[in-house]
Enzyme design. Sequence first.
Site, short mmCIF file in Angstrom:
data_model
loop_
_atom_site.label_atom_id
_atom_site.label_comp_id
_atom_site.label_asym_id
_atom_site.label_seq_id
_atom_site.Cartn_x
_atom_site.Cartn_y
_atom_site.Cartn_z
N LEU A 8 25.91 -49.07 15.18
CA LEU A 8 25.32 -49.91 14.14
C LEU A 8 23.79 -49.88 14.25
CD1 LEU A 8 27.66 -53.02 14.08
CD2 LEU A 8 27.98 -50.73 13.10
N GLY A 11 20.32 -52.88 10.66
CA GLY A 11 19.53 -54.11 10.62
C GLY A 11 18.04 -53.84 10.45
N ARG A 15 11.81 -58.89 13.89
CA ARG A 15 10.95 -59.43 14.95
C ARG A 15 10.08 -58.38 15.64
NH1 ARG A 15 15.43 -62.64 18.05
NH2 ARG A 15 16.72 -61.31 16.74
N GLN A 72 25.07 -48.83 4.69
CA GLN A 72 25.31 -50.25 4.46
C GLN A 72 24.10 -50.78 3.67
OE1 GLN A 72 24.85 -52.97 7.72
NE2 GLN A 72 26.47 -54.35 7.00
N GLY A 139 26.77 -63.72 22.24
CA GLY A 139 28.12 -64.17 21.99
C GLY A 139 28.82 -64.50 23.30
N TYR A 365 -15.47 -24.42 31.05
CA TYR A 365 -14.59 -24.46 29.89
C TYR A 365 -14.05 -23.05 29.62
CZ TYR A 365 -12.85 -24.48 25.17
OH TYR A 365 -12.04 -24.30 24.08
C1 UD1 Z 1 25.64 -59.21 18.59
C2 UD1 Z 1 27.03 -59.81 18.80
C3 UD1 Z 1 27.00 -60.74 20.01
C4 UD1 Z 1 26.56 -59.96 21.23
C5 UD1 Z 1 25.20 -59.27 20.97
C6 UD1 Z 1 24.89 -58.31 22.10
C7 UD1 Z 1 28.03 -60.01 16.58
C8 UD1 Z 1 28.40 -60.93 15.47
N1 UD1 Z 1 27.43 -60.56 17.63
O1 UD1 Z 1 24.76 -60.27 18.28
O2 UD1 Z 1 28.28 -61.28 20.24
O3 UD1 Z 1 26.44 -60.81 22.33
O4 UD1 Z 1 25.24 -58.51 19.75
O5 UD1 Z 1 23.62 -57.73 21.95
O6 UD1 Z 1 28.34 -58.83 16.50
N2 UD1 Z 1 23.69 -54.57 12.22
C9 UD1 Z 1 24.00 -53.80 11.13
N3 UD1 Z 1 24.36 -54.41 9.97
C10 UD1 Z 1 24.45 -55.75 9.85
C11 UD1 Z 1 24.15 -56.56 10.98
C12 UD1 Z 1 23.77 -55.94 12.15
O7 UD1 Z 1 23.92 -52.58 11.20
O8 UD1 Z 1 24.82 -56.21 8.76
C13 UD1 Z 1 23.30 -53.92 13.47
C14 UD1 Z 1 21.89 -54.28 13.90
O9 UD1 Z 1 20.96 -53.31 13.38
C15 UD1 Z 1 21.95 -54.21 15.42
C16 UD1 Z 1 23.42 -54.51 15.73
O10 UD1 Z 1 24.14 -54.37 14.51
O11 UD1 Z 1 21.65 -52.92 15.91
C17 UD1 Z 1 23.63 -55.93 16.28
O12 UD1 Z 1 23.19 -56.86 15.33
P1 UD1 Z 1 22.36 -58.14 15.77
O13 UD1 Z 1 22.04 -58.90 14.53
O14 UD1 Z 1 21.23 -57.72 16.65
O15 UD1 Z 1 23.48 -58.95 16.58
P2 UD1 Z 1 23.25 -60.04 17.69
O16 UD1 Z 1 22.88 -61.32 17.04
O17 UD1 Z 1 22.35 -59.51 18.73
#
Ligand code: UD1
Length: 463
Positions: A8, A11, A15, A72, A139, A365
């Site tokens: 994934l 995002g 930040r 996505q 989580g 040089y």
């Molecule tokens: C997520 C987990 C959490 C875990 C943590 C570990 C979920 C709901 N939660 O939280 O349980 O402890 O990672 O680091 O999965 N992304 C997408 N599309 C989206 C949303 C996110 O591609 O719609 C990608 C983001 O780019 C990122 C990854 O998924 O690389 C994780 O998303 P992020 O929002 O960072 O999740 P956390 O809140 O860190």
Amino acid sequence: MNVMGVILAAGLGKRMKSKLHKVLHPVCGKPMLEHVLDALDGSGVGRKVVVVGHGADAVRSALGDRVEYAMQSQQLGTGHAVRVAEPLLGGEDGVTVVVYGDTPLLTARSIQGMLQLHRESGAAATLLTAVFGNPTGLGRIVRGADGTIERIVEEKDCSLEERGIQEINAGAYCFDNRKLFEALAKVTNDNAQGEYYLTDVIGLFRSAGDIVQGYCTSDPDEAFGVNDRIALSEAERLMRLRINRGHQAEGVTIVDPASTYIDAGVTIGSDTVIYPGTALRGRTRIGSDCAIGPNSDILDSTIEDGATVKHSVLDKAAVGQRTSVGPFANLRPGTRLGKDVKIGDFVEIKSSTIDDGSKVSHLAYVGDARVGKDVNIGCGAITVNYDGFSKFETVIEDGAFVGSNVNLVAPVNIGKGAFVVAGSTITQDVGEDDMAIARERQTTKKGYAKTLKARLKAQKNRN
Ligand code: UD1
Ligand code: CA
């Protein structure tokens, strides 16, 4: 067994406050996302689908056709993100490993451990967990009275009691592929963030009577996720120590690991000593029995056995066996040094070959030059290789001696064994074994220094 991967990376990474997409930020010289992909490759994952959204074009051009892509367009949560890979992977039998692009410290070993437990236990899902002193933001793993995992609850949805749980979801999972997509279809966004959580499939599996396993890593760093620049530097520090330990285990002496910066792709032979303040970057390769540093910055360079580099900068340079460089040398791209060469202080070399046994000991040089074997280039000598428009070549053949403060105005050829007298400005070729001198003859006036000084003193007093 068919093992697939979903990564994934859609995002925004708000930040980071960066023009560069979050997962492309380098950690020890390699983009975070590539660290994650390398871990998947190292654990035998076959087809890999990267879920892209924000910064999709940048991710595609960074990874090329190493992976497949699923788009996505709206970031509706990690569960939704995995679901967009369904058209590519949905019909397959096998195991799907899901990871996040922002956890660069995840290792192939942990993924392998997870996969093994997954296969042996016949689980529908196996997830990587870690125990954290301060689990804020992550989580939490909720276990039942019998110790089995019941569900994952996100921090924002935690009850006060759940908030106290220290076992967290590291964000790496193995799923039965078909069951994964069946469960994802049932996930809702009825939670504090209004998102479709991947983590909700765990509870769904348990309600359906499926087995869920937790694989707890002994190294909680693996779960370290990068969300801002502070975390980025912390990931870099952790990765740096891990890389340095890897080299130390293979017989490299690193005097001060905290101040030694070695990129992920660098190789170093045994009994080489790396002194503090040294950065070995990119595709640098260092042989055995070398002494590197202190305070050297070496990028994409090759250094052969027994060579030494002190207080110097090297960029796309090659250094032969037992050759010594520095202190304070600048070897620019295209520098090729043979064996037993000596490059001393304040020497700059660019696009030049210097063959075995030659010496450029100080303040010189050398640019666009071919220098033969056992040549001596004196202090302050330079190749005049550029007229403001074009570059020209200088050739100095084997055994030639170039005296101090010589200008070699290129294009020019200094023959084998030739001798160029100090202070000469050479504009014409010098033949084999010839001697060339090109400077004003000296005039000395007997005792005239006293006369001159008296006159200068009188002049000063008048003014
Ligand atoms: C997520 C987990 C959490 C875990 C943590 C570990 C979920 C709901 N939660 O939280 O349980 O402890 O990672 O680091 O999965 N992304 C997408 N599309 C989206 C949303 C996110 O591609 O719609 C990608 C983001 O780019 C990122 C990854 O998924 O690389 C994780 O998303 P992020 O929002 O960072 O999740 P956390 O809140 O860190
Ligand atoms: Ca995260």
